[in-house]
Write an enzyme that holds these catalytic residues in place. Sequence first.
Site, PDB file in Angstrom:
ATOM      1  N   ALA A  56      -3.324 -13.338  -1.302  1.00  0.00           N
ATOM      2  CA  ALA A  56      -2.325 -12.959  -0.294  1.00  0.00           C
ATOM      3  C   ALA A  56      -1.525 -11.734  -0.730  1.00  0.00           C
ATOM      4  CB  ALA A  56      -1.391 -14.137  -0.017  1.00  0.00           C
ATOM      5  N   TYR A  94      -0.280 -11.071   6.942  1.00  0.00           N
ATOM      6  CA  TYR A  94       1.032 -11.423   7.488  1.00  0.00           C
ATOM      7  C   TYR A  94       1.934 -10.177   7.476  1.00  0.00           C
ATOM      8  CZ  TYR A  94       5.600 -13.665   7.805  1.00  0.00           C
ATOM      9  OH  TYR A  94       6.873 -14.001   8.174  1.00  0.00           O
ATOM     10  N   THR A 102       4.671  -9.153   6.202  1.00  0.00           N
ATOM     11  CA  THR A 102       5.262  -8.564   4.995  1.00  0.00           C
ATOM     12  C   THR A 102       4.214  -8.150   3.963  1.00  0.00           C
ATOM     13  OG1 THR A 102       5.425 -10.731   3.979  1.00  0.00           O
ATOM     14  CG2 THR A 102       7.353  -9.962   5.189  1.00  0.00           C
ATOM     15  N   LYS A 103       2.944  -8.421   4.207  1.00  0.00           N
ATOM     16  CA  LYS A 103       1.929  -8.188   3.177  1.00  0.00           C
ATOM     17  C   LYS A 103       1.537  -6.706   3.115  1.00  0.00           C
ATOM     18  CE  LYS A 103       2.352 -12.367   2.058  1.00  0.00           C
ATOM     19  NZ  LYS A 103       1.660 -13.602   2.348  1.00  0.00           N
ATOM     20  N   ASN A 104       0.668  -6.365   2.182  1.00  0.00           N
ATOM     21  CA  ASN A 104       0.406  -4.947   1.913  1.00  0.00           C
ATOM     22  C   ASN A 104      -0.189  -4.211   3.107  1.00  0.00           C
ATOM     23  OD1 ASN A 104       1.462  -5.486  -0.540  1.00  0.00           O
ATOM     24  ND2 ASN A 104      -0.436  -5.280  -1.700  1.00  0.00           N
TER      25      ASN A 104
END
Length: 389
Positions: free
Chosen positions: A164, A188, A190-192
Amino acid sequence: MKAPALKPRKEFLVFGSPLIEEAEIAEVVDTLRSGWIGTGPKVKKFEELVRAYKGVKFAVAVNSCTAALHLSLLALDLKPGDEVITTPMTFCATLNAILHAGARPVLVDCGRESQNIDPALIEKKITRKTRAILPVHFAGRSCDMDALTLVAKKHRLALVEDCAHAVETEYRGRKAGTFGEFGALSFYVTKNITTAEGGMVITDDAAHADKIKVLALHGMSQDAWKRFSDDGYKHYEVVAPGFKYNMTDMAAALGIHQLPRVERYWSRRQELWRRYDAALQGLPCFLPPPPEPETRHAYHLYTPHIDVDRLGKTRDQVLHELTKLKIGTGVHYLALHLQPYYRKLLGHKPGDFPNAEFISERTLSIPLSAKLTDEDAADVVEALRAVLR
Ligand SMILES: *Cc1c(COP(=O)(O)O)cnc(C)c1O
């Protein structure tokens, strides 16, 4: 407690705010106009981009990393009572996926600095029921994959990597998520890179990939994915009680533009990471150690650990004061073995995992999105300096 003298920013700096560019916006509009907003050609294209980036044989898009982990574990045919070894220093979704797959999570403490599962402690927790190890590449820092692969091979355990945080992570030139049976990625917010909500399973095993595909869409046979295509109606067969985990073209519309920028965003976060490293030296906090040799860090989270004894304030006080200065923060994570549900279910108590607890009481995550401007980063540094004075 004296309030910090620093003046707050004008606008609240949202933690983990994604960088969305014009191409994504146009692609979403194009998707809407095309009339095909469900699972279709854009999902297929996104799968192909991720597959090629990771250098694997198969990539199956789903609607979250939680779904990706759940299906990966289901594909291992775990029996009730089977055990899966993982870390208490992760998001609750990791443990929930194990529980939903019918298995029992068995926790092993993490390193205090690496924040990753400590391979040296794993063997003591292996029983006749252990079936898999589920390492999490915390903050994008690679786990010790040599050690994990060795212990998994020795005890014939499956490896499922929670990637994740780890789209870009590498260990000795090999991409995270490619060491064992499955890698699970998150897109998601907020992910990279993001598709708002989304995930992907990567694997080199055709049978595993087929199984995941079937389970991700109600347990309907493969042809179900094509039943609305232009080569005529096709009957499907239900071969398993599956789930509704498919990704939509609306989501993939974001992904097909985010993935090609993954390296650009990574470089920007590396720059911010180095800036924080330099600017936060000497404050009463422990900074993340540099990436281990022969690894590539994905720079997903920058997590100073507040030296609460030296500072004389709790981490939560620090969070509160940063919020007042309009700096958004995160906490990754409160140690999971002390969360009420798992604590009761697994019979844990404070002291069981000292490193996870040390981190849990001290950690905070400061903004590290590719969207951050130099001024934003300077505000974060100034605020931290004021609060940790
Ligand atoms: C975000 C996250 C997940 C879950 O990802 P979703 O795509 O939101 O389901 C799982 N594990 C870790 C370590 C995460 O940070």
